[in-house]
Design a protein around this motif. Structure first.
Motif, short mmCIF file in Angstrom:
data_model
loop_
_atom_site.label_atom_id
_atom_site.label_comp_id
_atom_site.label_asym_id
_atom_site.label_seq_id
_atom_site.Cartn_x
_atom_site.Cartn_y
_atom_site.Cartn_z
N ASP A 513 -18.32 55.00 11.60
CA ASP A 513 -18.13 56.45 11.62
C ASP A 513 -19.13 57.10 10.68
O ASP A 513 -19.49 56.55 9.63
CB ASP A 513 -16.71 56.79 11.16
N THR A 514 -19.59 58.27 11.05
CA THR A 514 -20.53 59.00 10.20
C THR A 514 -19.82 59.53 8.97
O THR A 514 -18.59 59.76 9.00
CB THR A 514 -21.15 60.17 10.96
N PRO A 515 -20.54 59.74 7.89
CA PRO A 515 -19.92 60.35 6.70
C PRO A 515 -19.27 61.69 7.01
O PRO A 515 -18.23 62.02 6.44
CB PRO A 515 -21.10 60.50 5.74
N GLU A 516 -19.87 62.43 7.93
CA GLU A 516 -19.32 63.74 8.28
C GLU A 516 -17.96 63.59 8.96
O GLU A 516 -17.02 64.34 8.68
CB GLU A 516 -20.28 64.49 9.21
N ALA A 517 -17.86 62.60 9.85
CA ALA A 517 -16.59 62.38 10.53
C ALA A 517 -15.53 61.90 9.54
O ALA A 517 -14.38 62.38 9.56
CB ALA A 517 -16.77 61.37 11.66
N LEU A 518 -15.88 60.99 8.67
CA LEU A 518 -14.93 60.46 7.69
C LEU A 518 -14.44 61.55 6.75
O LEU A 518 -13.29 61.52 6.30
CB LEU A 518 -15.57 59.33 6.90
N SER A 519 -15.31 62.51 6.46
CA SER A 519 -14.94 63.57 5.51
C SER A 519 -13.86 64.50 6.06
O SER A 519 -13.24 65.25 5.31
CB SER A 519 -16.17 64.39 5.12
N THR A 520 -13.63 64.44 7.38
CA THR A 520 -12.62 65.32 7.96
C THR A 520 -11.20 64.83 7.69
O THR A 520 -10.24 65.61 7.79
CB THR A 520 -12.81 65.44 9.48
N LEU A 521 -11.04 63.55 7.39
CA LEU A 521 -9.70 62.98 7.24
C LEU A 521 -9.02 63.51 5.98
O LEU A 521 -9.62 63.54 4.90
CB LEU A 521 -9.78 61.45 7.17
N PRO A 522 -7.77 63.90 6.09
CA PRO A 522 -7.04 64.33 4.89
C PRO A 522 -6.67 63.12 4.05
O PRO A 522 -6.23 62.09 4.58
CB PRO A 522 -5.79 65.00 5.47
N ARG A 523 -6.86 63.21 2.76
CA ARG A 523 -6.59 62.07 1.89
C ARG A 523 -5.87 62.52 0.62
O ARG A 523 -6.06 63.65 0.15
CB ARG A 523 -7.89 61.36 1.50
N LEU A 524 -5.09 61.62 0.08
CA LEU A 524 -4.48 61.83 -1.23
C LEU A 524 -5.42 61.30 -2.29
O LEU A 524 -6.24 60.42 -2.03
CB LEU A 524 -3.15 61.10 -1.32
N ASN A 525 -5.28 61.81 -3.49
CA ASN A 525 -6.01 61.23 -4.61
C ASN A 525 -5.03 60.48 -5.50
O ASN A 525 -3.81 60.56 -5.34
CB ASN A 525 -6.80 62.29 -5.38
N ILE A 526 -5.56 59.76 -6.45
CA ILE A 526 -4.73 58.91 -7.30
C ILE A 526 -3.66 59.71 -8.03
O ILE A 526 -2.51 59.27 -8.19
CB ILE A 526 -5.60 58.15 -8.33
N SER A 527 -4.00 60.93 -8.44
CA SER A 527 -3.06 61.73 -9.22
C SER A 527 -1.83 62.13 -8.41
O SER A 527 -0.80 62.50 -8.97
CB SER A 527 -3.75 63.00 -9.74
N GLN A 528 -1.94 62.06 -7.07
CA GLN A 528 -0.81 62.46 -6.22
C GLN A 528 0.16 61.32 -5.97
O GLN A 528 1.18 61.51 -5.32
CB GLN A 528 -1.34 63.00 -4.89
N ILE A 529 -0.15 60.13 -6.48
CA ILE A 529 0.75 59.00 -6.27
C ILE A 529 2.06 59.20 -6.99
O ILE A 529 3.14 58.90 -6.47
CB ILE A 529 0.08 57.69 -6.74
N GLY A 530 2.01 59.72 -8.18
CA GLY A 530 3.23 59.91 -8.95
C GLY A 530 3.54 58.71 -9.83
O GLY A 530 2.88 57.68 -9.80
N ILE A 531 4.57 58.85 -10.63
CA ILE A 531 4.96 57.79 -11.55
C ILE A 531 5.67 56.67 -10.80
O ILE A 531 6.06 56.82 -9.64
CB ILE A 531 5.87 58.34 -12.67
N VAL A 532 5.84 55.55 -11.48
CA VAL A 532 6.55 54.42 -10.88
C VAL A 532 7.98 54.84 -10.57
O VAL A 532 8.69 55.34 -11.46
CB VAL A 532 6.56 53.21 -11.84
N PRO A 533 8.43 54.69 -9.33
CA PRO A 533 9.82 55.05 -9.02
C PRO A 533 10.78 54.21 -9.87
O PRO A 533 10.58 53.00 -10.01
CB PRO A 533 9.96 54.69 -7.54
N PRO A 534 11.79 54.82 -10.46
CA PRO A 534 12.74 54.04 -11.27
C PRO A 534 13.46 53.03 -10.39
O PRO A 534 13.82 53.33 -9.25
CB PRO A 534 13.70 55.10 -11.82
N GLU A 535 13.64 51.84 -10.93
CA GLU A 535 14.31 50.78 -10.16
C GLU A 535 15.45 50.22 -11.00
O GLU A 535 15.26 49.89 -12.18
CB GLU A 535 13.31 49.68 -9.83
N PRO A 536 16.64 50.10 -10.43
CA PRO A 536 17.77 49.56 -11.20
C PRO A 536 17.46 48.16 -11.74
O PRO A 536 16.81 47.36 -11.08
CB PRO A 536 18.90 49.51 -10.16
#
Length: 976
Positions: A513-536
């Protein structure tokens, strides 16, 4: 304060929707809002509750009009690029780079569904955006190569002179799917029941018909069906409904309403008038052991939900286990090795299917009469109402637990479409069950179920009977005939044109795929991952009468109990008996109850009663711990039964009930043989691992190919060895179930545990009286060798695995999790699926050392192994852009953070405990994923090269594919 319903109505109005109705739905702990988009005609259902594992789906009514599988091919093809996202594989890009907890597409007999789920709001919107553009603006109109890749195309063989061949992802998928006698039997029965409706066709496609589909018909079918006014959108969970409605309206529904379209004219579903269609034969190339037959009874139509729920309960009560009365009558008649039955729901005219497998002489002729005679006795006063009550109780437990393998929103969406597709006012009927269960309990003592038995099996004027007849050779090979005729009529320039077309297709597939085509895809960044979900947390409590691994997972009033008994006192050669033991417990008489009574008690009082063996590998070394596991679950008021029923079965099973014992052995053989042909990738991977990994070798002994061979031997020599076998099973059980070697894993309230342990006290002395095994470990694995085997099974495709010991190249790091995604959705997807035509492929590497490449429904073998081995050089040159690599990190972390149901989380924590994988080590792996760099991935290329060169290969599949291999396998005809 403004009412939530009023606010949602306001949001809907602002975005062009009209709320048609809103209702509270106790079964989802929320409220349902049904809407229509005024301009486009799209329908939308919002299932609002507080679940943060949110979902979206869009479904189209797509009844098949032939066997070309056009809607199946469309399901694949629309996810191969769209106007807004013009990349080759946006579906794969989403798998690479999103936080999805579910992402797939599904072709049903009369609808096609595109569901996604995520715990992240922005991620869900991104997934929606890609899917909406895919279904409404696919690149299929601009790129014929998509149709050829996903559907079918001609290729030329390497042989001289070159021969025409067919290839294509769906073509190969359906060759594999229709190697399964169960699938062929279902299709044959559906066609016999519904000769005048869409259900006479295989919506997935039949290979001989797939190759008749033209590109023009493919496009016309999409244009006619993938329209807003033929769509059903479902939103679920704690979503930002204002934002999503506005997004759908602005970006898709309103613009689409401006497009001039013809009058909506999807293919009709049709309503079948009653027919009786018997003595239908279907010849199939498969082994004689795969002979099977079925009776099908139409159970009304989709609109009578209470009757269909009652039918489902009735089928479970009468045929759901070996001791259920109708199934027991069929087994006692010895007409077949096994009998299964279920309600086929989710279509306009649901039907009950009863299948017998492993037919004996005269089976088909006697099948119907046995069923009618037994049904008559039950309808005339012989029905035990406790059976129905037990099935109702168990069904309620299942609905309360709601552990359906998928995200809840996806499960509810599938259920919704089982009614909504046929009637706009039935959007909620299939997710409601409480009122129906209460009503059926009231009707139980008034002859309702007796009348239902009569209507379904005795006076029904809409039924069919079909039979699959195994043959060795397909004298009517339509595909071969088509190829021969096509090639005979073709000039040399025609063959050259095909070669040129394949070259063009390969070029398109291999071009990045061309860089232009790949740039159209919506992506999350690392900061949007969030904290570790609490686990019992979980911890070992030794203050109880049984050492207890305590879990603290909210589970809605359900208690879970897993008892782990070590198998150290069992020798390696005795392990197959452990496999038999796990199959038999709970299905035979005990000293106090018949098998039927045990079954009734379990259904009425427990969520489950299961016995199985497993192996836990230690992360620090090559050691392992083999366990026999006794699993029960129950509502709080029934926790004492979770102990007493299981204890009775463990201590007092009578293995000398020979006919029942033989029935179970035969059923297991049939199930394993069909599993070899349908899930050969897992079979091949486990087998290859047993060439070098002691734990895998142990697994083979009680659940793999070695166990299958042992099972066949026991069946063949049953009459002369049955007493010896029964005595041996009794001895093995006494040696496993001792009073001083059990670990209890528990999740629930303190009172639940007290009730369990109090009930266990009645049996505790009996455990103590059992002779304990010697403290010296008997389980020693023999020296392992690479057997380099390939197993021939009845299939048109192959399944291949290459496995290696990751520990030989260093300690585990979270980087391996990223590598697994990089290879599975990058290199392997391109090489094995896109170029090779396999339906599936993947790579995984566990913390305990197993690294495994697999292919699924694959037309190739040697080429696939070479592609596996080519991954190291590809990794060395791995050079993604920043956004793409971030996506791999995001999806890898999301895989670790995905929410689990209480039972699955509990089992994962148990596995961590036995393997030595602490929460701290798991947290470290997550951090290593977040810190992973492209350079880290490239640095592992040399390690991957060593793994591939030292790897062990095994393949399961088609005779011709395996025999043509140059890899010098030891060929084994597994079933013959």
């Amino acid at each position: 304060m403004v009412d939530l319903g009023d606010r949602i109505a306001e949001y809907a109005h602002k975005s062009g929707f009209q709320v048609v109705e809103s209702q509270k739905v106790h079964e989802i702990d929320g409220v349902a809002y049904r809407m229509v988009h005024t301009k486009s005609g799209a329908q939308l259902l919002f299932l609002q509750n507080e679940d943060n594992n949110k979902s979206f789906s869009i479904t189209f009514k797509t009844p098949a009009a032939d066997d070309t599988g056009v809607f199946h091919i469309l399901e694949h093809s629309v996810l191969c690029g769209s106007d807004k996202f013009p990349v080759k594989e946006p579906f794969v890009d989403l798998l690479k780079g999103s936080m999805q907890t579910f992402l797939n597409a599904m072709t049903f007999p009369d609808k096609t569904m595109y569901p996604v789920a995520s715990t992240n709001d922005q991620d869900l919107l991104n997934l929606m955006d890609v899917y909406m553009d895919a279904v409404f603006h696919p690149l299929i109109y601009k790129k014929k190569a998509i149709f050829e890749q996903e559907g079918w195309h001609f290729e030329l063989s390497d042989a001289q002179p070159a021969q025409l061949e067919y290839n294509g992802v769906v073509f190969n998928e359906m060759k594999g799917a229709l190697s399964d006698p169960d699938s062929v039997l279902y299709d044959t029965l559906s066609a016999a029941l519904f000769p005048d409706t869409t259900y006479r066709f295989e919506s997935g496609g039949i290979p001989a018909a797939i190759v008749d589909l033209t590109y023009e018909d493919f496009l016309e079918t999409h244009a006619r069906h993938y329209r807003p006014d033929n769509s059903y959108i479902i939103l679920y969970g704690n979503v930002d409904i204002e934002r999503i409605l506005a997004f759908l309206d602005l970006n898709y529904l309103s613009p689409l309403s401006e497009v001039e379209r013809k009058v909506l004219a999807p293919n009709p579903i049709g309503t079948q008038k009653p027919v009786i269609n018997t003595n239908v034969l279907r010849h199939m190339v498969t082994s004689p052991e795969n002979s099977c037959a079925a009776l099908g009874f139409v159970a009304g139509d989709f609109s009578d939900r209470e009757q269909l729920i009652a039918t489902d309960i009735l089928v479970d009560a009468l045929l759901g286990s070996n001791e259920a009365p109708l199934k027991r009558a069929i087994l006692d008649a010895q007409i077949a090795d096994d009998c299964i039955a279920y309600l086929e729901d989710g279509i306009a005219q649901p039907f009950v299917m009863l299948e017998i497998k492993g037919l004996r002489e005269g089976a088909v002729e006697r099948f119907g009469s046995i069923l009618r005679k037994s049904a008559q006795a039950l309808a005339s006063g012989g029905l035990d109402h406790e059976l129905i009550e037990a099935s109702l109780s168990h069904a309620e437990f299942v609905m309360r637990e709601h552990n359906m393998r998928y995200a809840d929103g996806v499960v509810y969406s599938i259920a919704v479409m089982s009614g909504w597709l046929y009637d706009d006012d039935m959007a909620l009927d299939n997710i409601r069950f409480e009122a129906a269960f209460a009503s059926l309990r009231e009707k139980l003592e008034h002859g309702y179920f007796e009348e239902l038995i009569s209507r379904l099996f005795l006076t029904n004027n809409h039924y069919a009977q079909v039979e699959i007849v195994p043959v060795q050779d397909n004298e009517d090979d339509v595909l071969c005939e088509k190829l021969q005729k096509y090639q005979a009529a073709m000039e040399d320039d025609g063959l050259q044109a095909i070669a040129n077309n394949v070259a063009s297709l390969r070029l398109a597939q291999q071009s990045p795929d061309t860089p232009e085509a790949l740039s159209t895809l919506p992506r999350l960044n690392i900061s949007q991952i969030g904290i570790v979900p609490p686990e019992p947390k979980f911890e070992l409590d030794t203050s109880t009468s049984i050492a207890c691994l305590r879990h603290h997972i909210p589970s809605h009033g359900i208690a879970y109990f897993y008892r782990y008994f070590p198998l150290d006192g069992i020798s390696f050669d005795e392990l197959p008996y452990v496999g038999l033991l796990s199959m038999l417990l709970g299905k035979l008489d005990t000293s106090a109850h018949t098998a039927a009574e045990i079954d009734l008690l379990s259904q009425a009082k427990l969520g489950n009663l299961n016995f199985f063996a497993e192996v836990h590998e230690h992360i620090a070394d090559n050691n392992f711990s083999a366990k026999f596991v006794v699993s029960t679950s129950a509502l709080a008021q029934n926790c004492s039964y979770a102990a007493s029923i299981a204890d009775e079965v463990m201590l007092h099973t009578n293995f000398h009930t020979y006919e029942k014992l033989r029935d179970i052995l035969m059923q297991k053989r049939v199930a394993m043989e069909q599993g070899f042909a349908s899930a050969g990738n897992a079979v091949a991977s486990r087998r290859a691992a047993s060439y070098y990994l002691p734990a895998a070798c142990v697994r083979e002994q009680f659940s793999g190919i070695d166990f299958y061979r042992f099972l066949k031997e026991q069946i063949e020599n049953f009459e002369e060895n049955k007493e010896t076998l029964a005595n041996k099973l009794h001895e093995i059980a006494r040696r496993i179930f001792t009073g001083n070697n059990c670990l209890l894993s528990f999740n629930g309230e303190d009172a639940d545990l007290d009730n369990f342990l109090n009930a266990h006290k009645e049996f505790e002395a009996q455990f103590s009286d059992v002779d304990s095994a010697s403290s010296e470990t008997c389980l020693r694995v023999p020296n392992l060798v690479d057997k380099h085997e390939a197993f021939i099974v009845p299939s048109d495709v192959s399944y291949t695995a290459l496995v290696a010991d990751r520990r030989q190249v260093g300690e585990y790091s979270g980087v391996w999790s990223v590598i697994s995604r990089v290879l599975t959705y990058g290199y392997l997807w391109q090489e094995v699926r896109v170029l090779g035509g396999a339906y599936g492929t993947g790579f995984s590497s566990t913390i305990t050392g197993l690294s495994s490449f697999t292919s699924y429904r694959d037309p190739h073998l040697d080429e696939t192994v070479q592609r596996f081995k080519g991954c190291a050089s590809w990794l060395a040159e791995f050079a993604p852009n920043e956004e793409e690599f971030t996506g791999f990190i995001v999806s890898s972390v999301a895989g670790m953070d995905a929410p689990l149901k209480p039972r699955e989380l509990m089992r994962r924590q148990d596995g961590m405990y036995f393997s030595g994988y602490t929460p701290e080590l798991r947290a470290r792996s997550r951090c290593q994923i977040l810190e992973c760099t492209v350079e880290d991935i490239r640095a592992f290329s040399s390690a991957m090269e060593r793994l591939c060169q030292s790897g062990h290969v095994c393949s399961v599949g088609n005779r011709d594919i395996l025999k043509s291999s140059k890899l010098e396998f030891e060929l084994v005809d597994l079933i013959g």
